[in-house]
Scaffold this motif. Structure first.
Motif, PDB file in Angstrom:
ATOM      1  N   ARG A 195      26.057 -45.076  19.330  1.00 37.17           N
ATOM      2  CA  ARG A 195      24.978 -44.100  19.479  1.00 37.17           C
ATOM      3  C   ARG A 195      25.274 -43.088  20.584  1.00 37.17           C
ATOM      4  O   ARG A 195      24.714 -41.984  20.577  1.00 37.17           O
ATOM      5  CB  ARG A 195      23.671 -44.819  19.788  1.00 37.17           C
ATOM      6  CG  ARG A 195      23.126 -45.634  18.615  1.00 37.17           C
ATOM      7  CD  ARG A 195      21.946 -46.459  19.049  1.00 37.17           C
ATOM      8  NE  ARG A 195      21.400 -47.232  17.931  1.00 37.17           N
ATOM      9  CZ  ARG A 195      20.478 -48.190  18.069  1.00 37.17           C
ATOM     10  NH1 ARG A 195      19.981 -48.473  19.265  1.00 37.17           N
ATOM     11  NH2 ARG A 195      20.047 -48.847  17.008  1.00 37.17           N
ATOM     12  N   ALA A 196      26.127 -43.462  21.533  1.00 34.76           N
ATOM     13  CA  ALA A 196      26.520 -42.515  22.583  1.00 34.76           C
ATOM     14  C   ALA A 196      27.644 -41.601  22.121  1.00 34.76           C
ATOM     15  O   ALA A 196      27.715 -40.443  22.536  1.00 34.76           O
ATOM     16  CB  ALA A 196      26.953 -43.282  23.836  1.00 34.76           C
ATOM     17  N   VAL A 197      28.515 -42.102  21.235  1.00 39.46           N
ATOM     18  CA  VAL A 197      29.704 -41.359  20.829  1.00 39.46           C
ATOM     19  C   VAL A 197      29.428 -40.450  19.639  1.00 39.46           C
ATOM     20  O   VAL A 197      29.756 -39.257  19.658  1.00 39.46           O
ATOM     21  CB  VAL A 197      30.856 -42.336  20.509  1.00 39.46           C
ATOM     22  CG1 VAL A 197      32.029 -41.593  19.874  1.00 39.46           C
ATOM     23  CG2 VAL A 197      31.295 -43.067  21.763  1.00 39.46           C
ATOM     24  N   HIS A 198      28.829 -41.001  18.591  1.00 35.98           N
ATOM     25  CA  HIS A 198      28.726 -40.259  17.332  1.00 35.98           C
ATOM     26  C   HIS A 198      27.918 -38.958  17.464  1.00 35.98           C
ATOM     27  O   HIS A 198      28.375 -37.901  16.988  1.00 35.98           O
ATOM     28  CB  HIS A 198      28.118 -41.158  16.255  1.00 35.98           C
ATOM     29  CG  HIS A 198      28.095 -40.529  14.902  1.00 35.98           C
ATOM     30  ND1 HIS A 198      29.245 -40.289  14.175  1.00 35.98           N
ATOM     31  CD2 HIS A 198      27.066 -40.056  14.138  1.00 35.98           C
ATOM     32  CE1 HIS A 198      28.931 -39.716  13.025  1.00 35.98           C
ATOM     33  NE2 HIS A 198      27.627 -39.559  12.979  1.00 35.98           N
ATOM     34  N   PRO A 199      26.734 -38.947  18.088  1.00 32.45           N
ATOM     35  CA  PRO A 199      26.014 -37.666  18.202  1.00 32.45           C
ATOM     36  C   PRO A 199      26.729 -36.643  19.078  1.00 32.45           C
ATOM     37  O   PRO A 199      26.461 -35.444  18.973  1.00 32.45           O
ATOM     38  CB  PRO A 199      24.662 -38.076  18.814  1.00 32.45           C
ATOM     39  CG  PRO A 199      24.541 -39.538  18.563  1.00 32.45           C
ATOM     40  CD  PRO A 199      25.939 -40.062  18.615  1.00 32.45           C
ATOM     41  N   LEU A 200      27.630 -37.126  19.946  1.00 37.62           N
ATOM     42  CA  LEU A 200      28.342 -36.203  20.817  1.00 37.62           C
ATOM     43  C   LEU A 200      29.290 -35.300  20.022  1.00 37.62           C
ATOM     44  O   LEU A 200      29.656 -34.211  20.497  1.00 37.62           O
ATOM     45  CB  LEU A 200      29.122 -36.983  21.874  1.00 37.62           C
ATOM     46  CG  LEU A 200      29.761 -36.182  23.001  1.00 37.62           C
ATOM     47  CD1 LEU A 200      28.724 -35.340  23.734  1.00 37.62           C
ATOM     48  CD2 LEU A 200      30.486 -37.109  23.970  1.00 37.62           C
ATOM     49  N   LEU A 201      29.681 -35.729  18.827  1.00 35.70           N
ATOM     50  CA  LEU A 201      30.524 -34.890  17.979  1.00 35.70           C
ATOM     51  C   LEU A 201      29.843 -33.554  17.674  1.00 35.70           C
ATOM     52  O   LEU A 201      30.470 -32.495  17.738  1.00 35.70           O
ATOM     53  CB  LEU A 201      30.855 -35.626  16.676  1.00 35.70           C
ATOM     54  CG  LEU A 201      31.804 -36.819  16.788  1.00 35.70           C
ATOM     55  CD1 LEU A 201      31.830 -37.595  15.470  1.00 35.70           C
ATOM     56  CD2 LEU A 201      33.203 -36.348  17.156  1.00 35.70           C
ATOM     57  N   ALA A 202      28.573 -33.605  17.335  1.00 38.04           N
ATOM     58  CA  ALA A 202      27.837 -32.372  17.046  1.00 38.04           C
ATOM     59  C   ALA A 202      27.690 -31.520  18.300  1.00 38.04           C
ATOM     60  O   ALA A 202      27.744 -30.280  18.227  1.00 38.04           O
ATOM     61  CB  ALA A 202      26.474 -32.707  16.458  1.00 38.04           C
ATOM     62  N   VAL A 203      27.492 -32.167  19.451  1.00 37.65           N
ATOM     63  CA  VAL A 203      27.352 -31.415  20.704  1.00 37.65           C
ATOM     64  C   VAL A 203      28.645 -30.670  21.028  1.00 37.65           C
ATOM     65  O   VAL A 203      28.632 -29.471  21.353  1.00 37.65           O
ATOM     66  CB  VAL A 203      26.968 -32.374  21.850  1.00 37.65           C
ATOM     67  CG1 VAL A 203      26.975 -31.631  23.187  1.00 37.65           C
ATOM     68  CG2 VAL A 203      25.593 -32.980  21.598  1.00 37.65           C
ATOM     69  N   VAL A 204      29.769 -31.370  20.933  1.00 36.90           N
ATOM     70  CA  VAL A 204      31.059 -30.736  21.242  1.00 36.90           C
ATOM     71  C   VAL A 204      31.363 -29.621  20.240  1.00 36.90           C
ATOM     72  O   VAL A 204      31.887 -28.560  20.610  1.00 36.90           O
ATOM     73  CB  VAL A 204      32.174 -31.793  21.246  1.00 36.90           C
ATOM     74  CG1 VAL A 204      33.537 -31.137  21.437  1.00 36.90           C
ATOM     75  CG2 VAL A 204      31.935 -32.813  22.352  1.00 36.90           C
TER      76      VAL A 204
END
Length: 334
Positions: A195-204
């Protein structure tokens, strides 16, 4: 608590020591940008920062709340709030510690609010200060340095979880029973990490699209590393699910073995009780003080016939009955 506050201009840091908040609020309008770093600040300290830099009250309130997923919010058209989840693997406790970094990003300032011990940013600031060509890109370079540091911190977490999973997997597939609670704990940590890693893809991806061309290759590199980590943590979640099912199967086999052993013990006790049941009846019957029994059992052969024979006869009948019960059924003759 203020960790550091610096003014950057012309690709380098201005001054030697930290800059006070009041001075930083005026310096960020004189060219370059200001980077203010806070660690678990209190409401009063955040109020000072809000008033000095003109932050939106909802953005400040958002920075005080611990989020489960990274995200990007836009306030006042010029200020972005980027929420990042950080992670650190504790070797002694064999657990993952999570933290959070809230980044207020504007053309003239960067404010980072760190929550939790797993959110160190000193290395990111030091690394960026050695890259003057990137500092010329403005506040977006600070955001790249933060993202790069956060994503690099995910690699030791992947390695730590991998070691724990390998130990549990070796235990389960060797036929031994592993603690189910430990598998569930690892599965929960892997899920929280996902949950910490996967949504960060959209942020980056969002930051990469809006970044200056000078920083896009560096942000693309961060995105590639994040994709690899996302695939690995997803594979770990799936593997833990398989290990959990295998452990349940091992537990079921162990319970079946115990059940078979208990059934064998009960069968032995049943046979023993069945043997002693007629013996108890015969001995009890002939042990009564009836006149006929007392008057007619007066020599050895009568005792041998009635006493010993009365004990042997039920044993022989019981043996024949048990043998007939164990004989397999014969197929009917045509």
């Amino acid at each position: 608590m203020i960790i550091d506050c610096a003014h950057y201009r012309d690709g380098c840091r201005q001054g030697d020591g930290p800059v006070p908040i009041e001075d930083a609020a005026t310096l960020h309008g004189e060219g370059g940008f200001v980077w203010l770093g806070l660690f678990e600040p209190g409401p009063d300290e955040l109020a000072r920062v809000r008033d000095s830099f003109g932050l939106h009250e909802l953005a400040v309130e958002d920075a005080q709340t611990f989020h489960m997923r990274p995200k990007v919010e836009i306030y006042d058209e010029t200020v972005q709030l980027v929420i990042l989840r950080t992670a650190r693997y504790d070797d002694e406790r064999e657990e993952v510690d999570f933290g959070e970094i809230s980044v207020f990003l504007a053309p003239t300032f960067v404010i980072t609010v760190r929550q939790g011990v797993a959110s160190e940013l000193h290395s990111a600031r030091s690394r960026l200060e050695q890259r003057s060509e990137l500092l010329h890109a403005g506040t977006a370079s600070a955001l790249w340095a933060i993202l790069d540091s956060v994503v690099d911190g995910y690699a030791p977490v992947i390695a730590g979880l991998e070691r724990d999973i390998d130990q549990i997997e070796a235990t389960v597939f060797s036929g031994a029973v592993a603690p189910t609670e430990r598998i569930y704990s690892l599965r929960r940590e892997a899920t929280d990490f996902y949950r910490a890693v996967h949504p960060l893809l959209a942020v980056v991806a969002t930051v990469e699209r809006t970044a200056v061309p000078q920083l896009r290759p560096y942000l693309r590199d961060v995105h590639d590393h994040l994709l690899l980590i996302n695939d690995e943590v997803g594979a770990q979640r799936d593997l833990l699910g398989t290990v959990l099912e295998a452990n349940m199967a091992v537990i079921s086999v162990e319970q079946t073995k115990v059940s078979v052993q208990q059934n064998a013990t009960m069968e032995q006790l049943t046979v023993l009780a069945t043997v002693f049941l007629p013996l108890t009846f015969v001995t009890g019957f002939f042990g009564q003080n009836f006149g006929w029994l007392v008057g007619h059992i007066d020599d050895f052969w009568t005792f041998l016939g009635l006493g010993i024979g009365g004990l042997l006869l039920p044993l022989v009948l019981l043996y024949l009955w048990l043998r007939s019960r164990r004989r397999p059924d014969r197929p009917p003759t045509p």
